[in-house]
Write a protein that holds these residues in place. Structure first.
Motif, PDB file in Angstrom:
ATOM      1  N   MET A 122       0.829  -1.191   0.000  1.00  0.00           N
ATOM      2  CA  MET A 122       0.000   0.000   0.000  1.00  0.00           C
ATOM      3  C   MET A 122       0.869   1.248   0.000  1.00  0.00           C
ATOM      4  SD  MET A 122      -3.093  -1.063  -0.217  1.00  0.00           S
ATOM      5  CE  MET A 122      -3.914   0.487  -0.075  1.00  0.00           C
ATOM      6  N   VAL A 123       0.266   2.342  -0.346  1.00  0.00           N
ATOM      7  CA  VAL A 123       0.976   3.613  -0.416  1.00  0.00           C
ATOM      8  C   VAL A 123       1.330   4.084   0.986  1.00  0.00           C
ATOM      9  CG1 VAL A 123       0.792   6.032  -1.100  1.00  0.00           C
ATOM     10  CG2 VAL A 123      -0.193   4.257  -2.553  1.00  0.00           C
ATOM     11  N   LYS A 124       2.587   4.444   1.167  1.00  0.00           N
ATOM     12  CA  LYS A 124       3.075   4.901   2.455  1.00  0.00           C
ATOM     13  C   LYS A 124       3.171   6.423   2.514  1.00  0.00           C
ATOM     14  CE  LYS A 124       7.134   4.091   4.831  1.00  0.00           C
ATOM     15  NZ  LYS A 124       8.371   3.423   5.076  1.00  0.00           N
ATOM     16  N   GLN A 125       3.629   7.007   1.424  1.00  0.00           N
ATOM     17  CA  GLN A 125       3.787   8.455   1.347  1.00  0.00           C
ATOM     18  C   GLN A 125       3.503   8.896  -0.081  1.00  0.00           C
ATOM     19  OE1 GLN A 125       7.920   8.754   2.591  1.00  0.00           O
ATOM     20  NE2 GLN A 125       7.271   9.508   4.580  1.00  0.00           N
ATOM     21  N   ILE A 126       3.289  10.199  -0.264  1.00  0.00           N
ATOM     22  CA  ILE A 126       3.160  10.747  -1.608  1.00  0.00           C
ATOM     23  C   ILE A 126       4.062  11.973  -1.712  1.00  0.00           C
ATOM     24  CG2 ILE A 126       1.101  12.111  -1.042  1.00  0.00           C
ATOM     25  CD1 ILE A 126       0.220  11.635  -3.989  1.00  0.00           C
ATOM     26  N   SER A 155       3.034  12.349   5.798  1.00  0.00           N
ATOM     27  CA  SER A 155       3.095  11.436   4.661  1.00  0.00           C
ATOM     28  C   SER A 155       2.866  12.103   3.300  1.00  0.00           C
ATOM     29  CB  SER A 155       2.084  10.294   4.845  1.00  0.00           C
ATOM     30  OG  SER A 155       0.780  10.814   4.956  1.00  0.00           O
ATOM     31  N   ILE A 156       2.700  13.423   3.284  1.00  0.00           N
ATOM     32  CA  ILE A 156       2.481  14.137   2.022  1.00  0.00           C
ATOM     33  C   ILE A 156       3.488  15.277   1.908  1.00  0.00           C
ATOM     34  CG2 ILE A 156       0.849  15.396   0.566  1.00  0.00           C
ATOM     35  CD1 ILE A 156      -1.401  14.037   2.180  1.00  0.00           C
TER      36      ILE A 156
END
Length: 134
Positions: free
Chosen positions: A1-5, A45-46
């Protein structure tokens, strides 16, 4: 799954962009900052990577959109309240942002602006308890 963007944006002047977003209240991660780029922290996380145009261009063979003529994306930031929209928008305008639009549907409000490089942003709050039933 996405952890950060990490959102990557080309900028003409790193100093001007850092000054603008600092005035809005954002902070930068010095570990990912040099003379070509910086990492603006939106939350844990962004992140928005502000890259000088020449450096940004090294990641693509495509042309960078001319923000005087086109919009490549609208970056929406969700805040915690209707009041917070007005506070953050005021900071943006005082720092030199150009207003683009305001919408208020009662349950959702958004204020749009263009940053100094012409990138479109939107500050939004949604109160789902006031969402009209279909």
């Amino acid at each position: 799954m996405v952890k950060q963007i990490f959102i990557n944006l080309p900028v003409k002047s790193l100093e001007r962009s850092v000054d603008f977003f600092t005035q809005m209240g954002f902070r930068f991660d010095e570990r990912f900052t040099d003379e070509k780029a910086t990492s603006m922290v939106l939350n844990d996380s962004i992140f928005v990577m502000l890259l000088l145009e020449k450096f940004f261009k090294s990641f693509t063979k495509k042309e960078i959109p001319d923000t005087e003529k086109s919009v490549e994306a609208i970056l929406a930031i969700q805040v915690a309240s209707f009041e917070e929209i007005d506070i953050l928008a005021q900071k943006a305008f005082e720092a030199g942002a150009t207003p683009t639009y305001t919408e208020d549907h009662g349950w959702m409000k958004s204020v749009g602006f263009a940053d100094p490089d012409g990138h479109y942003w939107e500050i939004v709050y949604t109160d789902l308890s006031k969402l009209p039933e279909k």
